[in-house]
Design a protein around this motif. Structure first.
Motif: not given
Length: 174
Positions: A72-78, A153-159
């Motif tokens: 599963q690809r871990i979604d990000t925002s930013g 520039t630091m993504p927010r990872w939806d883990m």
């Protein structure tokens, strides 16, 4: 006469630019703007061969690919736009050793040292040392230990809780 010289110079620069692009395209595995010193040779986008590679843990797989062990690809925002377009992971900004130090593509921000030893050190001039909980918050929400936002520039990872625990365990090995 001066105008003719400018046209000749402009054409020479265009030819040189095209020759440079042809040369770069001839390098096996070259992906424009993605790789640099300290970055792995993982190709974009992540494919089945990459996901079937031997990773020692789920945390290492997340760090290197941005996918968990279930594929599963871990979604990000930013974060940088190329992350959405090409995929990416922690290693593409912070490097294989986790020490960062190389500006993110098309940016000027130098990624931080995210080795666990570096994160929990008392030597941070800009913030308190991280704990596992403040590190979770930084990864998910982009907030440092003192409650300030990290750079955009630091993504927010939806883990998931399990994935983030596995990633933190992997950071402890860097």
């Amino acid at each position: 006469m001066a105008r003719k010289n400018l046209v000749v110079i402009a054409l020479a620069l265009i030819v040189a630019g095209i020759a440079g692009l042809v040369y770069l395209a001839s390098i096996p595995g070259y992906v424009p703007g993605i790789r640099g010193p300290g970055y792995p040779d993982t190709a974009y986008p992540v494919n089945e061969d990459t996901l079937e590679a031997d990773y020692e843990s789920n945390g290492q797989m997340i760090y290197y690919t941005g996918y968990n062990e279930t594929g599963q690809r871990i979604d990000t925002s930013g974060g940088p736009h190329w992350l959405y377009v090409h995929g990416g992971s922690c290693v593409h900004c912070h490097g294989e050793d986790g020490k960062g130090g190389v500006p993110v593509m098309m940016g000027y921000v130098v990624p931080a040292d995210i080795t666990y030893e570096g994160l929990i050190s008392d030597e941070h001039a800009e913030h308190e040392p991280y704990t596992d909980e403040t590190l979770r918050r930084a990864i998910r929400s982009g907030i440092d230990p003192e409650g300030r936002p990290l750079d955009a520039t630091m993504p927010r990872w939806d883990m998931t809780d399990e994935d983030i625990s596995d990633l933190i365990d992997y950071l402890k090995t860097l």
